[in-house]
Each structure stands twice: as structure tokens, then as C-alpha cells.
Design a protein around this motif. Structure first.
Motif, short mmCIF file in Angstrom:
data_model
loop_
_atom_site.label_atom_id
_atom_site.label_comp_id
_atom_site.label_asym_id
_atom_site.label_seq_id
_atom_site.Cartn_x
_atom_site.Cartn_y
_atom_site.Cartn_z
N ASN A 51 -9.73 -25.07 -0.97
CA ASN A 51 -10.05 -26.50 -0.98
C ASN A 51 -10.94 -26.97 0.17
OD1 ASN A 51 -9.21 -28.33 -3.10
ND2 ASN A 51 -7.23 -27.35 -2.86
N LEU A 52 -10.74 -26.37 1.35
CA LEU A 52 -11.53 -26.81 2.50
C LEU A 52 -12.97 -26.31 2.43
CD1 LEU A 52 -8.89 -26.22 5.30
CD2 LEU A 52 -9.51 -28.36 4.20
N TYR A 53 -13.24 -25.42 1.48
CA TYR A 53 -14.58 -24.82 1.36
C TYR A 53 -15.30 -25.26 0.10
CZ TYR A 53 -13.24 -21.95 5.27
OH TYR A 53 -12.86 -21.53 6.51
N LEU A 69 -16.50 -32.01 -2.36
CA LEU A 69 -15.61 -33.03 -1.80
C LEU A 69 -16.12 -34.42 -2.21
CD1 LEU A 69 -13.17 -33.58 0.11
CD2 LEU A 69 -14.82 -33.87 1.94
N SER A 70 -17.46 -34.52 -2.32
CA SER A 70 -18.07 -35.81 -2.64
C SER A 70 -17.74 -36.26 -4.05
CB SER A 70 -19.57 -35.73 -2.45
OG SER A 70 -20.06 -34.65 -3.20
N SER A 78 -14.75 -34.99 -5.65
CA SER A 78 -13.54 -34.23 -5.94
C SER A 78 -12.47 -35.09 -6.58
CB SER A 78 -13.02 -33.59 -4.67
OG SER A 78 -12.52 -34.57 -3.83
N ASP A 134 -8.56 -36.60 -7.58
CA ASP A 134 -7.63 -37.45 -6.87
C ASP A 134 -6.49 -36.63 -6.28
OD1 ASP A 134 -6.56 -36.72 -9.23
OD2 ASP A 134 -5.82 -38.70 -9.80
N PRO A 168 -6.07 -34.35 -3.37
CA PRO A 168 -6.59 -33.70 -2.17
C PRO A 168 -5.58 -32.72 -1.60
CG PRO A 168 -5.79 -35.87 -1.61
CD PRO A 168 -5.49 -35.67 -3.07
N ILE A 169 -4.72 -32.19 -2.44
CA ILE A 169 -3.61 -31.40 -1.93
C ILE A 169 -4.07 -30.02 -1.47
CG2 ILE A 169 -1.42 -30.30 -2.53
CD1 ILE A 169 -1.05 -32.68 -4.49
N THR A 222 -15.41 -28.46 5.64
CA THR A 222 -15.00 -29.52 4.72
C THR A 222 -15.74 -30.85 4.88
OG1 THR A 222 -12.87 -28.49 5.03
CG2 THR A 222 -12.91 -30.47 3.69
N MET A 265 -13.60 -40.75 -3.82
CA MET A 265 -13.03 -41.20 -5.08
C MET A 265 -13.40 -42.64 -5.40
SD MET A 265 -9.40 -39.45 -4.78
CE MET A 265 -8.58 -41.01 -4.88
#
Lengths: 178, 311
Positions: free
Chosen positions: A66-68, A72-73, A75, A77, A79-80, B42, B309
Motif C-alpha cells: 500500500n505504501l508503494y 494514492l491520488s 485510491s 476509501d 487506507p488500511i 507514499t 477521496m
């Protein structure tokens, strides 16, 4: 929905995958499996178990990408973050990244970045259960249990007993409920 | 967990679910902080400005490291070297900073509500309150909670004693909210001259005697006397304060074996806490600092995600 692998053929396919890895590698003591959350971890565990039964202890790690991610822009809902646990030094190791499906290739790209942040492996290979159409990056592998020709709207579900109560691979067409 | 907040202004606003979600995320970031290369890509391309109108070592460094370890561009702004000393208002400064389109402002200010004002006026920039006067310091309470959770796994039913300058402590206020929301009971302990008159309205037990106040406590949180906020001395001498409200080897004799002693720092050794205790077996003071970076990474990450979001 079309079932592509059932419980028996699923298990058989994993055994064949293990065999392929074994044939490919002369130095089995220098390999390590890194399972990508969630189902890659299951496959990694299954493969490691097969190796263990034949007397080879393979080091295993768990990776959350997830951190890679590159999105993210846009992504979800959710964010787990899940656990990343790689307790061995990846430097000099022959790493097998393990996931359930190879689709766009973006997950694998992210996973490779993550691994290289931890050290400099001697080589990185990719193992998946299903390889489907739709690559968006120049990433490929021969270490797959099955190759599926899919349309863009199709979905491929690789299910594991561990989280899904069943071992199977199924193909879902457009609009079909997964 | 769904996290859709634009700002983190205080613990009072957060639900238990949100607090737990932030802490779960923070636990995952702890792993990054133990790597040889402590950096993930990130938040590449995002900008974080630390706007500190009040001095800080720990919190500012912690937020700065958190941003950098997530690959955000971090800019630090301190009031002594800024246009503030040339007479610019808080709002003008903030609007000017916002005009440079940062994604997140981390703000510390000596006035309660400063971050709230910024959040109200800044449409597209998230604001994190890193301490506003005697009001709240949410990231501190979250890192305190994380420190306790790492050791005790569960906070429900624990007894927390917060000792010292309750009147001027934003750490006390945020922690009262946080521990209560997580199911703990909270006592405050200190001299009457440092106890807000309406503190009971927050649902805490009030003690004016240290020994009684910390009896049976699972967590003892010692506070520094906020000399910078005190106009008239609330006690005759530091020595006297220390004698009655300082944690020393004598007072900790009655502590539970698995009690935790915490302190948000900076520690005034020999005043509120004996040096031997600050470095002793009950103390988790440095774990608090370690966890602080992970908690702040989680906040930056979750706010950035929420921004995406809401686009």
C-alpha cells in the motif's frame, strides 16, 4: 461464472509451481518467498510447506504494498495498511515475489520497489496462481499455475481455503457477481 | 475503517473507531521506522508545512521526520524567524502559506483555537493541530495511547492518573478525552492552584494528594509545569511542589507492579519526576517519543488519503 480450477486441480497446480521453482534453482538455500497480502501470503505458505516436506526450509516474508502504490491520488476509501514482516536480509537473496493474480503488473512494480528499499537481492522472480490479460507494465512470469485469456471487464477470483473457505480459481464475466 | 476528515484539530472530535483506526495505521508505520532505509514513497509530491508559533523540539522534529519518511516535502516555519515578528497576523501568515498550495499545515500556537481558525479559512489545505495553548494536543494523546496499547493491548478498564499542572496542560485535556473514549477511567492530581475549577465536568476524579491520586493507577502521566503560561506562581517554591507532587522513589513504592509511568516531555528532572524514575523500569517515556513518529506518519497518510477521496 466458470470454474477454472477446482480443489484437486488447485492443489495439483501449486505442487507443479513448487516443482518449477525447484527445477529453476540450483541453490535452494539462497531463496526466499515474499507473499503479497492477502492471498499471496497463502500461496507463499503453501509453497513453503511443500519445500519443507522435502527437507528445504525456505525463509518467508510478508509484504503490504500500500505504501508503494502509484494511485494514492485516486485510491479507495480503505487506507488500511497491513503488516509488512520481512525479518531476513534480502540482500544477495533470490527472492520469489508471490501473489494470487498477475493482472496490470502495478502491484508487482510496487512490490519490487518495496523489496529494493530493504536491500539488493541477487534476483527477483514472480510466482502467481493465475496470469490474466491486461498488462499495463512490462512485467511477466512463467511461474504461474494457469494463464487465462480475459476481456477487460472479466474478473478472475483466486480463492484460498484460508480466507475464502474454498480452493478454486473462477472467471466472472461482465456484470456477474463475484 | 473509513477516514474522511480534512483536519485533525482535537481528540474531542474523534470517535473511538477513528482513534483505533489511526493507531492501527500507526502500528504498521512502526515497521518502516525500524528499517535500515526509513523511507517509503507514499507521499511523494505532497507538501507539509510545519508552522510553529511556539517553541518545540520533539513535536516539530517528529512531524518533520514523519513527513520525510513518507517522502513528502517538509518545510519548517518558526515564528522567531518569520514575518510574524514584523507584525503580520496569524491569518495573513496562514493565507500566504496556503497560497503556496501545501497539502497539510501542522500548526502549533500559544492560543487555544488557532488551528481551528486556520482550518476554517483554508479550503484546500488540511490542518493538524500540534498544540494550541492550553486546549488540545491530539497527536500527543494518540502516541500516548499507542504506547499504552503496545504494552497493555487493551485500554478498557485501565485507571489513568494525570499529575501536575492540569490548568495549563493541553496534553492533559487531549489525554482525558482519549483515554475516556477508549474505556479507561481518568483521575487528575495536582495542587488546587493548578486545577481548573470545572475540571469535574470532563468526568474525571480530582485529587489534591499525590499518594491518594495515584493509588491503584495503571498509568501515571506526569506533566511539566508550564512556566511559560503561568503569570503568577501557583506554589511557594519548586522545591515544595516537588516534595508534594513530584514522583520519587518513595511514592512509587506503592505502585502496581505493571504500572507505566509516562511524560510528554520536556522532563524537568528533579521537579515533577526523580531522574531515577524517568530512566527506571516503569518508564516508557522514550517509547512515547518513538511511537510519536509512527502516529504522525499515520495522520499525514490518512489525511492525504482523505484529500484524494474528496477530490
Amino acid at each position: 461464472m466458470t470454474q477454472i480450477l477446482n480443489k484437486e486441480s488447485f492443489e495439483e497446480a501449486i505442487k507443479k509451481l513448487a516443482e518449477k521453482i525447484r527445477e529453476e534453482q540450483t541453490d535452494l538455500n539462497n531463496i526466499a518467498f515474499i507473499g503479497i497480502h492477502t492471498r499471496g501470503v497463502h500461496l507463499s505458505n503453501r509453497l513453503a510447506k511443500i519445500f519443507k516436506n522435502s527437507g528445504v526450509n525456505v525463509q518467508q516474508g510478508i509484504l503490504d504494498i500500500n505504501l508503494y502504490r502509484d494511485d494514492l491520488s485516486q485510491s479507495s476509501d480503505k487506507p488500511i495498511l497491513k503488516e509488512t514482516k520481512i525479518t531476513f536480509d534480502v540482500s544477495g537473496k533470490i527472492i520469489y515475489l508471490i501473489d494470487d493474480v498477475l493482472y496490470t503488473g502495478r502491484t508487482v512494480r510496487a512490490a519490487m520497489d518495496a523489496v529494493f528499499d530493504l536491500g539488493r537481492p541477487q534476483a527477483v522472480h514472480l510466482v502467481v496462481m493465475a496470469k490474466r490479460s491486461g498488462r499495463e507494465l512490462p512485467i511477466d512470469t512463467n511461474l504461474c499455475a494457469i494463464t487465462i485469456d480475459t476481456k477487460q471487464d472479466d474478473s478472475v477470483a483466486v480463492r484460498f481455503e484460508e480466507t475464502d473457505n474454498v480452493d478454486e480459481i473462477s472467471l466472472f464475466g461482465k456484470g456477474e457477481q463475484i | 475503517m473509513k477516514f474522511t476528515r480534512k483536519n485533525i484539530l482535537g481528540i474531542a472530535d474523534l470517535s473511538r473507531e477513528e482513534i483505533e483506526g489511526i493507531l492501527e495505521t500507526a502500528l504498521m508505520f512502526s515497521e518502516v521506522n525500524t528499517r535500515a532505509i526509513k523511507k517509503v514513497p507514499t507521499l511523494r509530491g505532497r507538501t507539509v508545512i510545519n508552522v510553529f508559533f511556539e517553541n518545540s523540539t520533539r513535536t516539530r522534529t517528529s512531524f518533520e521526520l514523519a513527513g520525510k519518511r513518507l517522502s513528502a516535502d517538509v518545510v519548517n516555519f518558526t515564528s522567531s524567524s518569520s514575518a510574524l515578528s514584523k507584525g503580520e497576523s496569524l491569518l495573513d501568515t496562514a493565507k500566504n502559506l496556503a497560497a503556496m498550495q501545501p497539502d497539510i499545515l501542522v500548526c502549533r500556537h500559544s492560543c487555544a483555537g488557532a488551528s481551528h481558525i486556520l482550518a476554517r479559512y483554508l479550503q484546500s489545505t488540511s490542518v493538524i493541530n500540534a498544540g494550541d495553548g492550553s486546549h488540545e494536543h491530539p497527536s500527543q494523546a494518540l502516541l500516548d495511547m499507542m504506547t499504552v496499547l503496545k504494552v497493555r493491548k487493551k485500554v478498557d478498564g485501565l485507571r489513568v492518573a494525570i499529575v501536575g499542572d492540569i490548568s495549563h496542560s493541553r496534553v492533559a485535556r487531549s489525554n482525558i478525552y482519549c483515554f475516556q473514549k477508549m474505556g479507561a477511567s481518568v483521575s487528575v492530581v495536582g495542587p488546587a492552584s493548578m486545577m481548573p475549577s470545572a475540571i469535574k465536568d470532563l468526568g474525571v476524579d480530582v485529587h489534591y494528594n499525590l499518594k491518594q491520586g495515584i493509588e491503584g493507577a495503571d498509568i501515571i502521566m506526569m506533566l511539566r509545569i508550564q512556566m511559560e503560561r503561568i503569570k503568577q506562581s501557583p506554589f511557594p517554591s519548586l522545591r515544595e511542589y516537588s516534595r508534594y507532587f513530584g514522583l520519587n522513589l518513595e511514592t512509587i513504592k506503592t505502585l502496581k507492579k505493571d504500572a507505566l509511568i509516562m511524560h510528554p516531555g520536556p522532563v524537568n528532572r528533579g521537579v515533577e519526576i526523580d531522574p531515577g524514575i524517568a530512566d527506571g523500569p516503569y518508564s516508557v517515556i522514550l517509547d512515547q517519543v518513538t511511537n510519536g513518529v509512527a502516529v504522525r506518519m499515520a495522520l499525514l497518510y490518512l489525511l492525504s488519503n482523505a484529500q484524494s477521496m474528496n477530490l
